[in-house]
Design a protein around this motif. Structure first.
Motif, PDB file in Angstrom:
ATOM      1  N   GLY A 166       0.698  -1.212  -0.240  1.00 38.63           N
ATOM      2  CA  GLY A 166      -0.053  -0.042   0.101  1.00 38.63           C
ATOM      3  C   GLY A 166       0.628   1.406  -0.148  1.00 38.63           C
ATOM      4  O   GLY A 166       2.109   1.085   0.943  1.00 38.63           O
ATOM      5  N   ALA A 167       0.442   2.190  -0.395  1.00 37.54           N
ATOM      6  CA  ALA A 167       0.938   3.232  -0.832  1.00 37.54           C
ATOM      7  C   ALA A 167       1.249   4.721   0.829  1.00 37.54           C
ATOM      8  O   ALA A 167       2.366   4.992   1.077  1.00 37.54           O
ATOM      9  CB  ALA A 167       0.754   4.795  -1.806  1.00 37.54           C
ATOM     10  N   HIS A 168       0.361   4.017   1.314  1.00 32.34           N
ATOM     11  CA  HIS A 168       0.679   4.245   2.825  1.00 32.34           C
ATOM     12  C   HIS A 168       1.378   3.679   3.973  1.00 32.34           C
ATOM     13  O   HIS A 168       2.127   3.690   5.128  1.00 32.34           O
ATOM     14  CB  HIS A 168      -0.671   5.001   3.573  1.00 32.34           C
ATOM     15  N   GLN A 169       1.589   2.272   3.677  1.00 33.73           N
ATOM     16  CA  GLN A 169       2.515   1.327   4.057  1.00 33.73           C
ATOM     17  C   GLN A 169       3.947   1.715   4.075  1.00 33.73           C
ATOM     18  O   GLN A 169       4.506   2.755   2.710  1.00 33.73           O
ATOM     19  CB  GLN A 169       2.117  -0.033   3.852  1.00 33.73           C
ATOM     20  N   SER A 170       4.326   1.392   5.531  1.00 35.13           N
ATOM     21  CA  SER A 170       5.973   1.821   5.177  1.00 35.13           C
ATOM     22  C   SER A 170       7.080   0.660   4.745  1.00 35.13           C
ATOM     23  O   SER A 170       6.671  -0.055   3.924  1.00 35.13           O
ATOM     24  CB  SER A 170       6.416   1.536   7.036  1.00 35.13           C
ATOM     25  N   LEU A 171       7.910   1.741   4.156  1.00 31.34           N
ATOM     26  CA  LEU A 171       9.005   1.065   3.583  1.00 31.34           C
ATOM     27  C   LEU A 171       9.465  -0.655   4.395  1.00 31.34           C
ATOM     28  O   LEU A 171      10.401  -1.315   3.168  1.00 31.34           O
ATOM     29  CB  LEU A 171      10.292   1.727   3.230  1.00 31.34           C
ATOM     30  N   HIS A 172       9.696  -0.196   5.107  1.00 27.28           N
ATOM     31  CA  HIS A 172      10.055  -1.222   6.066  1.00 27.28           C
ATOM     32  C   HIS A 172       8.913  -2.723   6.279  1.00 27.28           C
ATOM     33  O   HIS A 172       9.458  -3.438   6.010  1.00 27.28           O
ATOM     34  CB  HIS A 172       9.641  -1.189   8.117  1.00 27.28           C
ATOM     35  N   ASP A 173       7.329  -2.358   5.546  1.00 25.09           N
ATOM     36  CA  ASP A 173       6.942  -3.835   5.217  1.00 25.09           C
ATOM     37  C   ASP A 173       7.297  -3.727   4.660  1.00 25.09           C
ATOM     38  O   ASP A 173       7.118  -4.836   3.970  1.00 25.09           O
ATOM     39  CB  ASP A 173       4.922  -2.380   5.798  1.00 25.09           C
ATOM     40  N   ALA A 174       7.609  -3.146   3.280  1.00 28.93           N
ATOM     41  CA  ALA A 174       7.797  -3.349   1.470  1.00 28.93           C
ATOM     42  C   ALA A 174       8.553  -4.113   2.091  1.00 28.93           C
ATOM     43  O   ALA A 174       8.761  -5.527   1.314  1.00 28.93           O
ATOM     44  CB  ALA A 174       7.987  -1.877   1.377  1.00 28.93           C
ATOM     45  N   ALA A 175       9.691  -3.787   2.948  1.00 28.05           N
ATOM     46  CA  ALA A 175      10.935  -4.991   3.103  1.00 28.05           C
ATOM     47  C   ALA A 175      10.692  -6.028   3.314  1.00 28.05           C
ATOM     48  O   ALA A 175      11.635  -7.092   2.927  1.00 28.05           O
ATOM     49  CB  ALA A 175      12.026  -3.765   3.905  1.00 28.05           C
ATOM     50  N   LYS A 176      10.282  -6.237   4.748  1.00 27.67           N
ATOM     51  CA  LYS A 176       8.981  -7.782   5.198  1.00 27.67           C
ATOM     52  C   LYS A 176       8.444  -8.315   3.486  1.00 27.67           C
ATOM     53  O   LYS A 176       9.478  -9.446   3.764  1.00 27.67           O
ATOM     54  CB  LYS A 176       8.940  -7.651   5.910  1.00 27.67           C
ATOM     55  N   MET A 177       7.887  -7.641   3.085  1.00 22.37           N
ATOM     56  CA  MET A 177       6.891  -8.468   2.342  1.00 22.37           C
ATOM     57  C   MET A 177       7.812  -8.910   1.322  1.00 22.37           C
ATOM     58  O   MET A 177       7.444 -10.262   1.152  1.00 22.37           O
ATOM     59  CB  MET A 177       5.775  -7.700   1.653  1.00 22.37           C
ATOM     60  N   MET A 178       8.516  -7.906   0.067  1.00 22.03           N
ATOM     61  CA  MET A 178       9.542  -8.770  -0.439  1.00 22.03           C
ATOM     62  C   MET A 178      11.039  -9.880  -0.144  1.00 22.03           C
ATOM     63  O   MET A 178      10.747 -10.696  -0.605  1.00 22.03           O
ATOM     64  CB  MET A 178      11.141  -7.641  -0.903  1.00 22.03           C
ATOM     65  N   ARG A 179      10.443  -9.765   1.214  1.00 23.63           N
ATOM     66  CA  ARG A 179      11.785 -10.767   1.775  1.00 23.63           C
ATOM     67  C   ARG A 179      11.193 -11.954   2.271  1.00 23.63           C
ATOM     68  O   ARG A 179      11.559 -13.003   1.611  1.00 23.63           O
ATOM     69  CB  ARG A 179      11.938 -10.975   3.782  1.00 23.63           C
ATOM     70  N   ASP A 180       9.554 -12.390   2.172  1.00 19.48           N
ATOM     71  CA  ASP A 180       8.426 -13.280   2.387  1.00 19.48           C
ATOM     72  C   ASP A 180       7.656 -13.347   1.009  1.00 19.48           C
ATOM     73  O   ASP A 180       7.925 -14.918   0.843  1.00 19.48           O
ATOM     74  CB  ASP A 180       7.177 -12.631   3.922  1.00 19.48           C
ATOM     75  N   LEU A 181       7.913 -12.891   0.212  1.00 21.77           N
ATOM     76  CA  LEU A 181       7.827 -13.128  -1.498  1.00 21.77           C
ATOM     77  C   LEU A 181       8.450 -13.665  -1.919  1.00 21.77           C
ATOM     78  O   LEU A 181       8.901 -14.499  -2.927  1.00 21.77           O
ATOM     79  CB  LEU A 181       6.852 -12.044  -1.971  1.00 21.77           C
ATOM     80  N   GLY A 182      10.018 -13.069  -1.558  1.00 20.65           N
ATOM     81  CA  GLY A 182      11.537 -13.968  -1.931  1.00 20.65           C
ATOM     82  C   GLY A 182      10.775 -13.073  -3.772  1.00 20.65           C
ATOM     83  O   GLY A 182      11.693 -13.774  -4.422  1.00 20.65           O
TER      84      GLY A 182
END
Length: 144
Positions: free
Chosen positions: A19-35
């Motif tokens: 989400g545009a309002h989610q943090s970059l920390h959230d984005a980084a965790k999503m990237m990690r979890d999704l590979g």
């Protein structure tokens, strides 16, 4: 081969947005979890607004000493390029080559303009001839 395929034939389906309002920390965790190394950014209306990469987070946030938990993903969207799911594979290559991009969101224009997948270098490599891959790499990695 490229002329016979459509974007929807090449893409990896099931792309997930940050989400545009989610943090970059959230984005980084999503990237990690999704590979994955990049995530589409979706606004409040669930429409594509940008793309954030792991490199974006490192270079523009972490390297500058900025806390990724304090930065919204939407602030790093950058210039947005996408392709219609019905577009010919040659259009996919042209878009990626002309814009020197390695990841391309795929939108189902007829189906409500929603995100349906992503095309990456790996997708290109799996679906093209050696000659087409060589041309793609030369053009995408050439100096802009």
């Amino acid at each position: 081969m490229a002329g016979e395929l459509r974007a929807k034939d090449i893409m990896t389906s099931g792309a997930q947005c940050v989400g545009a309002h989610q943090s970059l920390h959230d984005a980084a965790k999503m990237m990690r979890d999704l590979g994955v190394g990049a995530l589409p950014i979706c606004g409040d209306n669930n429409r594509l607004t940008g793309l954030v990469t792991d490199r974006d987070i490192v270079i523009t946030c972490c390297a500058e000493g900025v806390d990724p938990a304090e930065v919204q993903a939407g602030s790093l969207g950058g210039e947005l390029h996408w392709i219609d799911s019905d577009a010919d594979a040659s259009e996919v290559l042209e878009t990626m080559e002309n814009n020197h991009i390695k990841r391309l969101p795929v939108i189902d224009v007829k189906g409500g303009h929603r995100l349906v997948g992503m095309i990456t270098e790996a997708n290109v490599a799996k679906n093209l001839s050696d000659e087409q891959i060589a041309e793609f790499a030369t053009r995408v990695y050439a100096e802009a």
